[in-house]
Design a protein around this motif. Structure first.
Motif, short mmCIF file in Angstrom:
data_model
loop_
_atom_site.label_atom_id
_atom_site.label_comp_id
_atom_site.label_asym_id
_atom_site.label_seq_id
_atom_site.Cartn_x
_atom_site.Cartn_y
_atom_site.Cartn_z
N TRP A 36 4.99 9.43 30.79
CA TRP A 36 5.32 9.94 32.12
C TRP A 36 4.80 8.95 33.15
CZ3 TRP A 36 8.71 13.58 33.09
CH2 TRP A 36 9.01 14.50 32.09
N ILE A 37 5.63 8.63 34.14
CA ILE A 37 5.26 7.68 35.19
C ILE A 37 5.46 8.36 36.54
CG2 ILE A 37 5.81 5.46 36.27
CD1 ILE A 37 7.05 4.65 33.52
N GLU A 38 4.45 8.27 37.40
CA GLU A 38 4.59 8.78 38.76
C GLU A 38 4.76 7.58 39.69
OE1 GLU A 38 1.73 11.61 40.07
OE2 GLU A 38 1.84 12.74 38.20
N HIS A 39 5.81 7.66 40.54
CA HIS A 39 6.12 6.58 41.47
C HIS A 39 6.66 7.18 42.76
CE1 HIS A 39 7.54 2.81 43.09
NE2 HIS A 39 8.75 3.33 43.21
N ALA A 40 6.03 6.87 43.87
CA ALA A 40 6.47 7.31 45.19
C ALA A 40 6.69 8.82 45.24
CB ALA A 40 7.73 6.56 45.61
N GLY A 41 5.77 9.56 44.61
CA GLY A 41 5.86 11.01 44.64
C GLY A 41 6.88 11.60 43.68
N GLU A 42 7.53 10.79 42.89
CA GLU A 42 8.53 11.25 41.92
C GLU A 42 7.97 11.05 40.51
OE1 GLU A 42 11.31 12.34 44.79
OE2 GLU A 42 11.47 12.65 42.63
N ARG A 43 8.46 11.83 39.58
CA ARG A 43 8.02 11.74 38.19
C ARG A 43 9.18 11.26 37.31
NH1 ARG A 43 5.25 16.64 34.81
NH2 ARG A 43 4.40 15.32 33.18
N TYR A 44 8.91 10.26 36.49
CA TYR A 44 9.91 9.67 35.61
C TYR A 44 9.40 9.71 34.17
CZ TYR A 44 11.71 7.72 39.95
OH TYR A 44 12.21 7.57 41.22
N LEU A 45 10.35 9.74 33.24
CA LEU A 45 10.00 9.73 31.82
C LEU A 45 10.58 8.47 31.18
CD1 LEU A 45 8.88 11.08 29.25
CD2 LEU A 45 11.10 12.21 29.00
N LEU A 46 9.69 7.65 30.62
CA LEU A 46 10.10 6.50 29.82
C LEU A 46 9.98 6.93 28.37
CD1 LEU A 46 10.84 3.45 29.70
CD2 LEU A 46 8.38 3.01 29.46
N ARG A 47 11.08 6.82 27.62
CA ARG A 47 11.03 7.25 26.23
C ARG A 47 11.80 6.30 25.33
NH1 ARG A 47 15.64 9.89 24.47
NH2 ARG A 47 17.10 10.40 26.12
N ARG A 48 11.39 6.32 24.06
CA ARG A 48 12.06 5.53 23.03
C ARG A 48 13.15 6.39 22.41
NH1 ARG A 48 7.78 3.99 20.30
NH2 ARG A 48 7.72 5.96 19.19
N THR A 49 14.35 5.86 22.30
CA THR A 49 15.46 6.61 21.72
C THR A 49 15.45 6.49 20.20
OG1 THR A 49 17.03 4.77 21.74
CG2 THR A 49 16.87 6.10 23.77
N SER A 50 16.32 7.23 19.56
CA SER A 50 16.43 7.17 18.10
C SER A 50 16.95 5.81 17.63
CB SER A 50 17.35 8.28 17.58
OG SER A 50 18.63 8.16 18.17
N ASN A 51 17.58 5.06 18.55
CA ASN A 51 18.06 3.70 18.23
C ASN A 51 17.03 2.64 18.59
OD1 ASN A 51 20.55 4.57 17.26
ND2 ASN A 51 21.41 4.62 19.32
N ASN A 52 15.77 3.08 18.86
CA ASN A 52 14.66 2.19 19.20
C ASN A 52 14.89 1.42 20.50
OD1 ASN A 52 12.03 1.47 18.61
ND2 ASN A 52 12.66 -0.46 17.68
N ARG A 53 15.55 2.06 21.45
CA ARG A 53 15.74 1.50 22.78
C ARG A 53 14.90 2.30 23.75
NH1 ARG A 53 20.81 -1.92 22.93
NH2 ARG A 53 21.44 -1.79 20.79
N LEU A 54 14.68 1.76 24.94
CA LEU A 54 13.93 2.48 25.97
C LEU A 54 14.87 3.00 27.04
CD1 LEU A 54 10.86 0.11 26.43
CD2 LEU A 54 10.98 2.24 25.12
N ILE A 55 14.59 4.21 27.52
CA ILE A 55 15.39 4.79 28.59
C ILE A 55 14.44 5.43 29.61
CG2 ILE A 55 15.72 6.97 27.39
CD1 ILE A 55 18.56 6.99 28.67
N LEU A 56 14.72 5.22 30.88
CA LEU A 56 13.93 5.79 31.96
C LEU A 56 14.77 6.81 32.68
CD1 LEU A 56 11.27 5.55 33.61
CD2 LEU A 56 12.47 3.95 35.09
N THR A 57 14.28 8.05 32.75
CA THR A 57 15.01 9.13 33.41
C THR A 57 14.12 9.80 34.45
OG1 THR A 57 14.37 10.67 31.67
CG2 THR A 57 16.52 9.63 31.46
N LYS A 58 14.78 10.36 35.46
CA LYS A 58 14.07 11.04 36.52
C LYS A 58 13.98 12.51 36.22
CE LYS A 58 14.01 11.25 41.51
NZ LYS A 58 14.70 10.86 42.71
#
Length: 58
Positions: A36-58
């Motif tokens: 979990w990443i907090e930036h400018a008052g917003e919370r984002y989730l950085l996660r590893r996918t089943s294909n071993n890629r990274l995705i950042l979602t709000k």
């Protein structure tokens, strides 16, 4: 849907960051492959996918 907040048990570490700094995703992501990443008052989730890629979602 309630989210359970888990306390971080490891002690904080200080590192020097510059334009050439690199860190492995294994050091950032927990055992579930999430960070979990907090930036400018917003919370984002950085996660590893089943294909071993990274995705950042709000």
């Amino acid at each position: 849907m309630n989210q359970i907040k888990k306390a971080v048990t490891s002690s904080p570490r200080r590192v020097s960051i510059n334009a050439e700094s690199r860190v492995t995703s294994a050091l950032l992501l927990n055992h579930e492959g999430k960070l979990w990443i907090e930036h400018a008052g917003e919370r984002y989730l950085l996660r590893r996918t089943s294909n071993n890629r990274l995705i950042l979602t709000k």
